[in-house]
Design a protein around this motif. Structure first.
Motif, PDB file in Angstrom:
ATOM      1  N   LYS A  94       0.833  -1.202   0.000  1.00 17.19           N
ATOM      2  CA  LYS A  94       0.000   0.000   0.000  1.00 17.19           C
ATOM      3  C   LYS A  94       0.868   1.251   0.000  1.00 17.19           C
ATOM      4  N   ARG A  95       2.131   1.106  -0.397  1.00 15.24           N
ATOM      5  CA  ARG A  95       3.081   2.224  -0.409  1.00 15.24           C
ATOM      6  C   ARG A  95       2.584   3.386  -1.275  1.00 15.24           C
ATOM      7  N   GLU A  96       2.215   3.099  -2.518  1.00 11.14           N
ATOM      8  CA  GLU A  96       1.748   4.177  -3.409  1.00 11.14           C
ATOM      9  C   GLU A  96       0.467   4.805  -2.889  1.00 11.14           C
ATOM     10  N   LEU A  97      -0.441   3.983  -2.368  1.00  4.95           N
ATOM     11  CA  LEU A  97      -1.686   4.496  -1.808  1.00  4.95           C
ATOM     12  C   LEU A  97      -1.403   5.391  -0.601  1.00  4.95           C
ATOM     13  N   TRP A  98      -0.409   5.019   0.207  1.00  8.54           N
ATOM     14  CA  TRP A  98      -0.011   5.819   1.367  1.00  8.54           C
ATOM     15  C   TRP A  98       0.415   7.221   0.918  1.00  8.54           C
ATOM     16  N   PHE A  99       1.320   7.275  -0.082  1.00 11.95           N
ATOM     17  CA  PHE A  99       1.780   8.574  -0.585  1.00 11.95           C
ATOM     18  C   PHE A  99       0.633   9.354  -1.232  1.00 11.95           C
ATOM     19  N   ASP A 100      -0.194   8.679  -2.033  1.00 11.71           N
ATOM     20  CA  ASP A 100      -1.316   9.355  -2.700  1.00 11.71           C
ATOM     21  C   ASP A 100      -2.319   9.901  -1.693  1.00 11.71           C
ATOM     22  N   THR A 101      -2.620   9.125  -0.666  1.00 14.18           N
ATOM     23  CA  THR A 101      -3.583   9.552   0.355  1.00 14.18           C
ATOM     24  C   THR A 101      -3.055  10.761   1.107  1.00 14.18           C
ATOM     25  N   LEU A 102      -1.782  10.721   1.481  1.00  8.84           N
ATOM     26  CA  LEU A 102      -1.199  11.870   2.180  1.00  8.84           C
ATOM     27  C   LEU A 102      -1.129  13.094   1.270  1.00  8.84           C
ATOM     28  N   LYS A 103      -0.850  12.886  -0.001  1.00  6.56           N
ATOM     29  CA  LYS A 103      -0.820  14.008  -0.945  1.00  6.56           C
ATOM     30  C   LYS A 103      -2.203  14.653  -1.036  1.00  6.56           C
ATOM     31  N   ASP A 104      -3.241  13.815  -1.091  1.00  6.58           N
ATOM     32  CA  ASP A 104      -4.611  14.328  -1.124  1.00  6.58           C
ATOM     33  C   ASP A 104      -4.962  15.120   0.136  1.00  6.58           C
ATOM     34  N   LEU A 105      -4.283  14.784   1.244  1.00  7.16           N
ATOM     35  CA  LEU A 105      -4.497  15.494   2.504  1.00  7.16           C
ATOM     36  C   LEU A 105      -3.630  16.744   2.622  1.00  7.16           C
ATOM     37  N   GLY A 106      -2.795  17.013   1.593  1.00  9.23           N
ATOM     38  CA  GLY A 106      -1.992  18.225   1.576  1.00  9.23           C
ATOM     39  C   GLY A 106      -0.549  18.064   2.025  1.00  9.23           C
ATOM     40  N   PHE A 107      -0.091  16.828   2.175  1.00  8.78           N
ATOM     41  CA  PHE A 107       1.298  16.597   2.590  1.00  8.78           C
ATOM     42  C   PHE A 107       2.153  16.337   1.363  1.00  8.78           C
ATOM     43  N   SER A 108       3.154  17.170   1.140  1.00  8.37           N
ATOM     44  CA  SER A 108       4.012  17.018  -0.039  1.00  8.37           C
ATOM     45  C   SER A 108       5.279  16.217   0.263  1.00  8.37           C
ATOM     46  N   ASP A 109       5.698  16.180   1.534  1.00  7.18           N
ATOM     47  CA  ASP A 109       6.912  15.462   1.923  1.00  7.18           C
ATOM     48  C   ASP A 109       6.670  14.778   3.268  1.00  7.18           C
ATOM     49  N   PRO A 110       5.951  13.642   3.261  1.00  4.10           N
ATOM     50  CA  PRO A 110       5.532  13.017   4.518  1.00  4.10           C
ATOM     51  C   PRO A 110       6.666  12.522   5.412  1.00  4.10           C
ATOM     52  N   PHE A 111       7.869  12.345   4.886  1.00  5.24           N
ATOM     53  CA  PHE A 111       8.975  11.923   5.733  1.00  5.24           C
ATOM     54  C   PHE A 111       9.599  13.090   6.485  1.00  5.24           C
TER      55      PHE A 111
END
Length: 102
Positions: free
Chosen positions: A67-84
């Motif tokens: 679910k790696r890509e989904l994790w990044f996509d979901t966070l991007k949709d929430l407004g996070f550009s660099d979740p690390f």
């Protein structure tokens, strides 16, 4: 405790190493489970980035799709550009974020 496809896999992903240092350098741990991505990987010589596997090496069961890509996509949709580097919601540190989606 993480449930697994077989006893050997459960032993690996639930093992707590008594050696000092990170879990990645523990000689007893062969498989690492990354809960936020729902991924399993083979630990390689103390490296922090395991080699992803798709089937259990002991029983042959298919492991969950990453679910790696989904994790990044979901966070991007929430407004996070660099979740690390950004402070993301605590649920995204574990499998809680996708467990509720089921």
């Amino acid at each position: 405790m993480r449930s697994s496809c077989c006893d050997m896999m459960a032993c690996q992903v639930n093992h707590v190493c008594n050696q000092p240092g990170s879990a990645c350098s523990c000689p007893e741990i062969l498989i690492r489970y990354v809960s936020r991505f729902d991924e399993y990987g083979i630990v390689r010589g103390g490296e922090d980035d395991p080699l992803m596997i798709y089937y259990c090496p002991w029983c042959g069961a298919k492991l969950p799709d990453s679910k790696r890509e989904l994790w990044f996509d979901t966070l991007k949709d929430l407004g996070f550009s660099d979740p690390f580097r950004q402070a993301i919601p605590e649920d995204f540190q574990t499998n809680k974020w996708f467990s509720r989606r089921r």
